[in-house]
Write an enzyme that holds these catalytic residues in place. Structure first.
Site, short mmCIF file in Angstrom:
data_model
loop_
_atom_site.label_atom_id
_atom_site.label_comp_id
_atom_site.label_asym_id
_atom_site.label_seq_id
_atom_site.Cartn_x
_atom_site.Cartn_y
_atom_site.Cartn_z
N GLY A 1 34.74 39.02 36.01
CA GLY A 1 35.97 39.73 35.73
C GLY A 1 37.17 38.85 35.45
O GLY A 1 37.70 38.83 34.34
N HIS A 2 37.58 38.10 36.46
CA HIS A 2 38.86 37.38 36.36
C HIS A 2 38.93 36.48 35.13
O HIS A 2 39.92 36.49 34.39
CB HIS A 2 39.07 36.57 37.65
N ARG B 1 53.84 45.45 37.51
CA ARG B 1 55.11 46.01 37.06
C ARG B 1 55.20 47.52 37.18
O ARG B 1 56.19 48.11 36.76
CB ARG B 1 55.35 45.60 35.59
N ARG C 1 40.02 48.74 46.07
CA ARG C 1 40.36 48.13 47.35
C ARG C 1 41.16 49.09 48.24
O ARG C 1 41.91 49.92 47.74
CB ARG C 1 41.19 46.85 47.13
N ASP D 1 38.95 44.82 37.12
CA ASP D 1 39.98 44.91 38.18
C ASP D 1 41.30 44.26 37.77
O ASP D 1 42.39 44.77 38.04
CB ASP D 1 39.52 44.18 39.45
N HIS D 2 41.19 43.09 37.13
CA HIS D 2 42.43 42.32 36.93
C HIS D 2 43.22 42.74 35.70
O HIS D 2 44.34 42.28 35.51
CB HIS D 2 42.13 40.83 37.03
N ARG E 1 45.43 47.28 45.41
CA ARG E 1 46.24 46.27 44.72
C ARG E 1 45.97 46.24 43.21
O ARG E 1 46.79 45.74 42.46
CB ARG E 1 46.01 44.88 45.33
N HIS E 2 44.81 46.71 42.81
CA HIS E 2 44.56 46.76 41.35
C HIS E 2 44.03 48.13 40.91
O HIS E 2 44.78 48.97 40.44
CB HIS E 2 43.70 45.57 40.86
N HIS F 1 36.45 47.59 41.62
CA HIS F 1 36.55 47.49 43.08
C HIS F 1 37.80 48.26 43.51
O HIS F 1 38.92 47.83 43.23
CB HIS F 1 36.64 46.00 43.45
N THR G 1 41.10 37.09 47.49
CA THR G 1 39.97 37.71 46.82
C THR G 1 38.83 37.81 47.83
O THR G 1 39.00 37.40 48.97
CB THR G 1 39.56 36.91 45.56
N THR G 2 37.68 38.35 47.40
CA THR G 2 36.57 38.52 48.34
C THR G 2 36.03 37.16 48.75
O THR G 2 35.39 36.47 47.95
CB THR G 2 35.47 39.38 47.68
N GLU H 1 23.79 41.39 45.48
CA GLU H 1 24.57 40.56 44.56
C GLU H 1 24.95 39.31 45.33
O GLU H 1 25.63 39.39 46.36
CB GLU H 1 25.82 41.29 44.05
N GLU I 1 32.39 49.00 43.41
CA GLU I 1 32.45 48.12 44.59
C GLU I 1 33.35 48.76 45.63
O GLU I 1 34.48 49.16 45.32
CB GLU I 1 33.00 46.75 44.21
N ASN J 1 33.84 43.19 35.03
CA ASN J 1 34.75 43.68 36.07
C ASN J 1 36.17 43.75 35.49
O ASN J 1 36.70 42.75 35.00
CB ASN J 1 34.70 42.72 37.27
N HIS K 1 31.06 36.34 41.03
CA HIS K 1 32.34 35.96 41.64
C HIS K 1 32.72 34.53 41.21
O HIS K 1 31.97 33.59 41.44
CB HIS K 1 32.34 36.02 43.17
N GLY K 2 33.88 34.45 40.60
CA GLY K 2 34.42 33.14 40.21
C GLY K 2 33.72 32.51 39.02
O GLY K 2 33.96 31.33 38.72
C1 DXP Z 1 33.68 41.81 45.26
C2 DXP Z 1 34.15 40.98 44.16
O1 DXP Z 1 33.76 39.85 44.07
C3 DXP Z 1 35.09 41.55 43.15
O2 DXP Z 1 35.62 42.72 43.51
C4 DXP Z 1 36.03 40.67 42.45
O3 DXP Z 1 36.23 39.48 43.04
C5 DXP Z 1 37.34 41.21 41.96
O4 DXP Z 1 38.22 41.67 42.92
P1 DXP Z 1 39.18 40.81 43.87
O5 DXP Z 1 39.81 39.71 43.05
O6 DXP Z 1 40.17 41.82 44.34
O7 DXP Z 1 38.34 40.26 44.96
N1 LIG Z 2 31.37 41.01 42.18
C1 LIG Z 2 32.00 39.99 41.43
C2 LIG Z 2 32.78 40.55 40.33
O1 LIG Z 2 32.70 41.73 40.06
C3 LIG Z 2 33.64 39.70 39.49
O2 LIG Z 2 34.29 38.69 40.20
P1 LIG Z 2 35.36 37.75 39.45
O3 LIG Z 2 34.72 37.28 38.16
O4 LIG Z 2 36.57 38.59 39.14
O5 LIG Z 2 35.62 36.63 40.40
#
Ligand code: DXP
Ligand SMILES: NCC(=O)COP(=O)(O)O
Length: 247
Positions: A218-219, A23, A50, A14-15, A54-55, A48, A105-106, A156, A75, A12, A196-197
């Site tokens: 992702g994160h 910025r 959103r 997104d971040h 936001r990202h 994702h 977050t979700t 998921e 997503e 993922n 997630h997480g």
């Molecule tokens: C649905 C989900 O779990 C992800 O999209 C992920 O957490 C990253 O995006 P957010 O941090 O914006 O929730």
């Molecule tokens: N659906 C979960 C995802 O894509 C990644 O979540 P995270 O690792 O950013 O919390």
């Protein structure tokens, strides 16, 4: 997609976009991150889009659609705006997620059981694009059964509660909840993904659960990439998952 015989890693990105949006710059580019992730062994790329942007931005999704060598897992919230956008980009995989504008977050899974007719209509409409539709849900039998009833081929399981658990007994309880959900989902004939997480210190126990098709992460990858680079961050995570899932 049929179930793979090794556990897959969906990266993922997104971040990467979160940092760019902080910025309003052109960098770092999530598209570059996606290409690096693929080179390092990612099996797919998750984004994702959103509602509050936001990202990830539309531009990112459109470019990714053209350049990915693997596949996109898109997503999206269940809104008409997102349905129309998905129809435009026709991703290989679509994951329906709950969305609240104010959330950090979700926070929880999609309430499929509480809105079956609406989710069924969305699954049918998106499946017509040829996409494999999954539902991002809590590891709860009621939600898993409802996911099968609405015709989604995949789910998921939200691992956020496991990731947030503090004490060893809470961690064990949440891990069992995920493992039970995986077994129950497979019993319902569903493809079961999770995410997630998840991070470098908690992923192995989840990767050791038999039957999970793919972990979406992702994160933690983006955070680790600050210190080791994105390719190394992805490769390290992939090695952890493969080692833990082989036992
Ligand atoms: C649905 C989900 O779990 C992800 O999209 C992920 O957490 C990253 O995006 P957010 O941090 O914006 O929730
Ligand atoms: N659906 C979960 C995802 O894509 C990644 O979540 P995270 O690792 O950013 O919390």
């Amino acid at each position: 997609m049929t179930q793979s015989n090794r556990m897959l890693l969906g990266v993922n990105i997104d971040h990467v976009a979160t940092l760019r949006q902080a910025r309003g710059t052109r960098y770092p580019d999530p598209v570059k991150a996606a290409l690096d992730a693929e080179e390092a062994g990612a099996d797919g790329i998750t984004v994702h889009l959103r509602e509050d942007r936001r990202h990830i931005q539309e531009r990112d999704v459109l470019l990714l659609k053209d350049v990915l060598q693997t596949r996109m897992n898109f997503e999206m919230g269940v809104t008409e705006e997102m349905m129309v956008f998905a129809e435009r980009i026709r991703p290989a995989h679509i994951c329906l997620v709950p969305e609240t504008r104010q959330e950090l977050t979700t926070e929880g899974g999609l309430d499929v059981a509480g809105q079956e007719a609406r989710i069924k209509a969305a699954v049918e409409r998106l499946s017509r694009l040829g996409a494999e539709v999954s539902l991002f849900i809590d590891a709860d039998e009621r939600q898993i059964e409802a996911s099968r009833r609405v015709g989604a081929p995949a789910i998921e399981l939200h691992t956020g509660r496991y990731a947030d658990a503090q004490t060893p007994s809470e961690v064990a309880e949440e891990l069992k909840r995920v493992a039970d959900g995986v077994a129950f989902g497979l019993g319902q004939g569903l493809i079961v993904n999770a995410g997630h997480g998840l991070h470098y210190h908690n992923v192995e126990a989840v990767a050791a659960i038999k039957g999970i098709n793919e972990l979406n992460i992702g994160h933690a990858l983006v955070a680790h990439a600050l210190f080791v680079g994105f390719k190394s961050a992805v490769a390290e995570m992939k090695a952890l998952i493969l080692a833990a899932s082989r036992h």
